[in-house]
Write a protein that holds these residues in place. Structure first.
Motif, PDB file in Angstrom:
ATOM      1  N   GLU A 126       0.830  -1.205   0.000  1.00  0.00           N
ATOM      2  CA  GLU A 126       0.000   0.000   0.000  1.00  0.00           C
ATOM      3  C   GLU A 126       0.870   1.262   0.000  1.00  0.00           C
ATOM      4  O   GLU A 126       1.742   1.422   0.850  1.00  0.00           O
ATOM      5  CB  GLU A 126      -0.924   0.011   1.226  1.00  0.00           C
ATOM      6  N   ARG A 128      -0.837   4.439  -1.262  1.00  0.00           N
ATOM      7  CA  ARG A 128      -1.750   5.574  -1.425  1.00  0.00           C
ATOM      8  C   ARG A 128      -1.888   6.368  -0.134  1.00  0.00           C
ATOM      9  O   ARG A 128      -2.168   7.564  -0.156  1.00  0.00           O
ATOM     10  CB  ARG A 128      -3.125   5.088  -1.890  1.00  0.00           C
ATOM     11  N   TYR A 140     -11.535   5.581   0.817  1.00  0.00           N
ATOM     12  CA  TYR A 140     -11.136   4.181   0.893  1.00  0.00           C
ATOM     13  C   TYR A 140     -12.173   3.378   1.676  1.00  0.00           C
ATOM     14  O   TYR A 140     -12.863   3.911   2.547  1.00  0.00           O
ATOM     15  CB  TYR A 140      -9.771   4.065   1.572  1.00  0.00           C
TER      16      TYR A 140
END
Length: 254
Positions: A126, A128, A140
């Motif tokens: 991950e 982001r 999200y």
């Protein structure tokens, strides 16, 4: 005279046995322990042996060795296990259960045996977002388990519109891995267990979201509460609890 002496000796022997066993000895009582068998490292089924194991199994066998009972483990669903334990279906339930005032209306608790920190679990690759605040501010999706303080915390942080709730944490973690959700709220000890199983696929963000004390739950009038609290106190004092924490929450790798 000899008979009186013999009776005195017998009485003294009985007293010594009672002292050795302690006032909390349950005389071999079978104690039904509800476990989910889907929450490593607290409780899970070993895929090789087909047997249940984990912290809850070890700690309850140790407790029973100290208070004269026999632990019999029964698979229980979440969150129904809370209501069912309150109704007496199980003598006790052990599943990394957070102590809350709301649940105290349904069940009685042991003393807290440990505290855990809630964190976000994310995919290992991950990029982001790197903090809880960045996740909260984005668009999200969050996965968690129904009926948990993790779910309640998620609602408090981002509302329920971005949350996908699953029956088991393991399913939520798989949804994370497959990309159906972007993070999972999980306590750090259980999170380490799932990371052990999925070592190359998941990680925990550093942010501490909330601290929860954990306890065992019982029917409100349970005779187990006081002797188990005493056993936990003794296990903490003699290092047994620390050894079990080390085994399951530090050394465990899935």
């Amino acid at each position: 005279m000899k008979k009186a002496v013999l009776l005195l000796i017998v009485a003294m022997a009985v007293a010594l046995v009672a002292t050795a066993c302690g006032s909390d000895d349950l005389g071999g009582k079978v104690v039904t322990v509800g476990v989910e068998n889907a929450y490593p490292p607290f409780n899970f089924v070993n895929e090789t042996t087909g047997e249940g194991e984990g912290f809850d199994y070890d700690v309850w066998r140790e407790i029973c060795s100290r208070i004269g009972c026999e632990a019999e483990f029964a698979e229980a669903g979440w969150p129904a296990v809370i209501e069912e334990t309150g109704q007496g279906v199980y003598d006790v339930a052990a599943d990394g259960i957070s102590i809350t005032e709301e649940r105290k209306a349904v069940v009685a608790y042991s003393d807290a045996y440990m505290s855990v920190i809630q964190r976000y679990m994310v995919r290992a690759d991950e990029t982001r977002f790197t903090t809880a605040a960045e996740f909260d501010a984005g668009d999200y999706r969050l996965g968690t388990q129904v009926g948990t303080t993790n779910y309640e915390l998620g609602v408090d942080r981002i509302g329920d519109g971005r949350i996908d709730a699953y029956d088991q944490f393991g399913v939520a973690v798989q949804a994370l891995i497959t990309g159906d959700v972007d993070a999972v709220i999980i306590d750090d000890t259980a999170g380490q267990g799932y990371i052990g199983v999925n070592a190359d696929q998941t990680k925990l963000l550093a942010d501490e979201l909330q601290s929860d004390p954990l306890g065992f739950i019982y029917p409100q009038d349970s005779e187990l509460i006081d002797p188990v609290n005493k056993a936990l106190e003794d296990m903490r004092a003699d290092g047994t609890l620390d050894a079990l924490f080390q085994k399951w929450f530090v050394d465990f790798s899935g």
